[in-house]
Motif scaffolding. Structure first.
Motif, mmCIF file in Angstrom:
data_model
loop_
_atom_site.group_PDB
_atom_site.id
_atom_site.type_symbol
_atom_site.label_atom_id
_atom_site.label_comp_id
_atom_site.label_asym_id
_atom_site.label_seq_id
_atom_site.Cartn_x
_atom_site.Cartn_y
_atom_site.Cartn_z
ATOM 1 N N THR A 74 4.371 0.982 0.803
ATOM 2 C CA THR A 74 4.401 -0.473 0.670
ATOM 3 C C THR A 74 5.729 -1.039 1.159
ATOM 4 O O THR A 74 5.792 -2.027 1.881
ATOM 5 C CB THR A 74 4.179 -0.869 -0.805
ATOM 6 O OG1 THR A 74 2.859 -0.487 -1.185
ATOM 7 C CG2 THR A 74 4.337 -2.372 -1.004
ATOM 8 N N VAL A 101 4.036 -7.604 1.812
ATOM 9 C CA VAL A 101 2.857 -8.096 1.095
ATOM 10 C C VAL A 101 1.567 -7.594 1.738
ATOM 11 O O VAL A 101 0.635 -7.154 1.046
ATOM 12 C CB VAL A 101 2.866 -9.638 1.039
ATOM 13 C CG1 VAL A 101 1.557 -10.163 0.478
ATOM 14 C CG2 VAL A 101 4.031 -10.132 0.185
ATOM 15 N N GLY A 104 1.282 -3.877 1.067
ATOM 16 C CA GLY A 104 0.978 -3.662 -0.346
ATOM 17 C C GLY A 104 -0.456 -3.998 -0.687
ATOM 18 O O GLY A 104 -1.112 -3.269 -1.443
ATOM 19 N N GLY A 105 -0.978 -5.081 -0.125
ATOM 20 C CA GLY A 105 -2.373 -5.442 -0.383
ATOM 21 C C GLY A 105 -3.342 -4.408 0.157
ATOM 22 O O GLY A 105 -4.332 -4.045 -0.514
ATOM 23 N N ALA A 108 -3.150 -1.286 -2.059
ATOM 24 C CA ALA A 108 -3.795 -1.513 -3.350
ATOM 25 C C ALA A 108 -5.312 -1.397 -3.212
ATOM 26 O O ALA A 108 -5.986 -0.781 -4.057
ATOM 27 C CB ALA A 108 -3.413 -2.890 -3.895
ATOM 28 N N LEU A 139 0.795 -4.260 -5.786
ATOM 29 C CA LEU A 139 0.922 -5.640 -5.324
ATOM 30 C C LEU A 139 2.213 -6.273 -5.845
ATOM 31 O O LEU A 139 2.936 -6.953 -5.106
ATOM 32 C CB LEU A 139 -0.280 -6.450 -5.790
ATOM 33 C CG LEU A 139 -1.611 -6.171 -5.086
ATOM 34 C CD1 LEU A 139 -2.732 -6.929 -5.773
ATOM 35 C CD2 LEU A 139 -1.527 -6.558 -3.611
ATOM 36 N N SER A 142 5.281 -4.987 -3.935
ATOM 37 C CA SER A 142 5.425 -5.548 -2.596
ATOM 38 C C SER A 142 5.966 -6.973 -2.645
ATOM 39 O O SER A 142 6.722 -7.398 -1.761
ATOM 40 C CB SER A 142 4.081 -5.513 -1.867
ATOM 41 O OG SER A 142 3.147 -6.406 -2.463
#
Length: 500
Positions: A74, A101, A104-105, A108, A139, A142
């Protein structure tokens, strides 16, 4: 979180002397925060070990390595790029935020989708809901990454200390409350999510920075190469510190893994707390001093010498008195972890040298070399794990200690001192007194441990005091050791005089 006007400069100002004073004050503030974290973390370990079962900790330890790998991916080394880069713009910083972001999304979502497969691998159905819930932590991480990196770059170590202590306190309240209410391993999951949420909220408030509208500029893309190389090295570190959990969990199940995990946390979490002030300060300070070889060398050797003097006696005490430490702190049902705990202590003696070599590589912009030589050393440790697993958790810890001390650490230090301000001669002058003091104090502690009087908290505290006294006394026998102690005393005096 859309555009906001921010100052164009994101770095601390001042000459080398000013930066060193800032770093010293920052280290002192971080040390204060670490003292609070140590008390909170240590106390929560003892309380939770008595409220929960080994299988509860083992279940989280099954998911933990996979979440940790996702956290590294991430970040993708972008935080390190933010800290190390001489100058950085709002456009670049905002682009790095949105990269974090997006990555990270995606990770996840991957964690949610892969959770059933992980449960099949461990033959433990409860892994599925736990891993899916832990995706929330990805999330949150991130979102917080660039705000924390900016605080680190600005050398606002007091703010970072407050964030860490606040997040830890909130997570412990939730975790212990859940354990008392009978939620079992879900109390540990709630701790992780609470920690992430609190960290992001406080980082947002303290940094006072907001990203621009979503977008990734071309100026930021070249930072991906540096960040990706750092991430490659961090993933090697991840394999070293988490592959053992994966192997033990897959071969022996949640119970033995839970015992191993508690031994590991009891050894390394206090160590991380003790070394965090120097680790937090090292890369931003050395990066700013990279143009002055003498200042760079002096700052690095002072930090490393201080870290080793601070941590080595405590580690030696934990190794020699492993059984009474486990019995007194965790309780009788955990006493089988003592041999593993002792071997993890041997590994801890060399692990801090690996981290210190990384300060040199990263601050000098030599991330590719770090990845190459760190990779070779990590391969040796991984091979040791695969052999040691046949002797159970203790065999894994033993193989890690031997492989690290004989292969990985010598290899990395040979590579990092081939060039740059810090030479092999510098390291020998500092290392010989420390090695001799380690051998002398370990012998003294081994003689003391023959007496059957160490089975309570006051006597273990006395053992710790004696460990530090023996180490410092042995270090003072050598001219180089006396010089190191003198520098440490001088630094403490400066910090005391600078108190408001």
């Amino acid at each position: 979180m859309s555009g906001a006007t921010v100052p164009p400069e994101f770095s601390p100002s001042g000459d080398a002397g000013t930066l060193k004073r800032q770093s010293a004050i920052g280290a002192a503030m971080t040390m204060g925060g670490q003292g609070s974290k140590f008390a909170l973390q240590f106390g929560s370990q003892v309380v939770l070990a008595r409220l929960l079962l080994p299988t509860d900790f083992g279940l989280l330890a099954m998911v933990g390595p996979l979440v940790m790998a996702a956290l590294l991916l991430t970040d993708l080394g972008l935080s390190a790029a933010t800290i190390q880069r001489p100058t950085i713009s709002q456009s670049e910083l905002s682009s790095l935020f949105w990269l974090n972001v997006v990555i990270g999304g995606c990770l996840a979502g991957l964690a949610v989708a892969a959770a059933p497969l992980v449960a099949v691998f461990y033959a433990t159905p409860a892994v599925t809901p736990v891993m899916r819930t832990m995706a929330i932590a990805l999330l949150l991480s991130s979102l917080a990454a660039q705000h924390l990196a900016l605080l680190n770059r600005r050398m606002r170590f007091g703010a970072i200390a407050l964030i860490e202590v606040g997040a830890l306190f909130a997570s412990i309240v939730v975790g212990v409350g859940g354990a008392l209410a009978g939620f079992g391993y879900w109390s540990l999951v709630a701790m992780q999510v609470t920690h992430g949420a609190t960290t992001f909220t406080m980082a947002l408030l303290f940094s006072r920075w907001r990203p621009s509208r979503p977008g990734i500029s071309r100026d930021a893309l070249h930072l991906l190469r540096f960040g990706g190389t750092v991430t490659g090295y961090n993933l090697l570190g991840y394999l070293i510190t988490n592959l053992d959990n994966i192997l033990i969990g897959a071969r022996f199940g949640a119970g033995p893994l839970g015992i191993y995990d508690r031994a590991y946390k009891l050894m390394f979490q206090p160590l991380w707390q003790m070394t965090a002030p120097a680790a937090r300060v090292a890369v931003p300070l050395l990066s700013r001093l990279s143009g002055d070889a003498a200042q760079y060398r002096g700052a690095y050797l002072a930090m490393l010498g201080g870290v080793l003097t601070l941590t080595t006696p405590g580690i030696l005490c934990a190794i020699v008195f492993a059984k009474p430490v486990i019995f007194v702190l965790l309780g009788e049902r955990w006493v089988g972890a003592a041999p593993t705990f002792a071997w993890l202590g041997v590994a801890a003696l060399s692990l801090q040298l690996r981290q210190a070599a990384s300060w040199l590589f990263v601050s000098q912009g030599r991330a590719a070399e770090q990845l190459r030589w760190g990779g070779l050393g990590s391969a040796a440790i991984i091979a040791g794990y695969l052999v040691g697993i046949f002797w159970g958790p203790k065999g894994v810890a033993m193989s890690a200690a031997i492989s690290s001390a004989l292969i990985q650490i010598p290899m990395m230090w040979w590579a990092v001192t081939r060039s740059g301000p810090v030479t092999r001669a510098d390291m020998l002058r500092m290392g010989v007194p420390l090695a001799a003091a380690t051998a002398i104090s370990a012998s003294v502690l081994a003689l003391l441990a023959q007496q059957p009087v160490w089975g309570n908290v006051p006597m273990l505290a006395l053992a710790g005091v004696l460990a530090y006294a023996a180490f410092i006394g042995a270090l003072a026998l050598f001219p180089g050791g006396r010089m190191q102690l003198g520098k440490g005393v001088g630094l403490v005096r400066k910090l005391v005089r600078r108190r408001p």
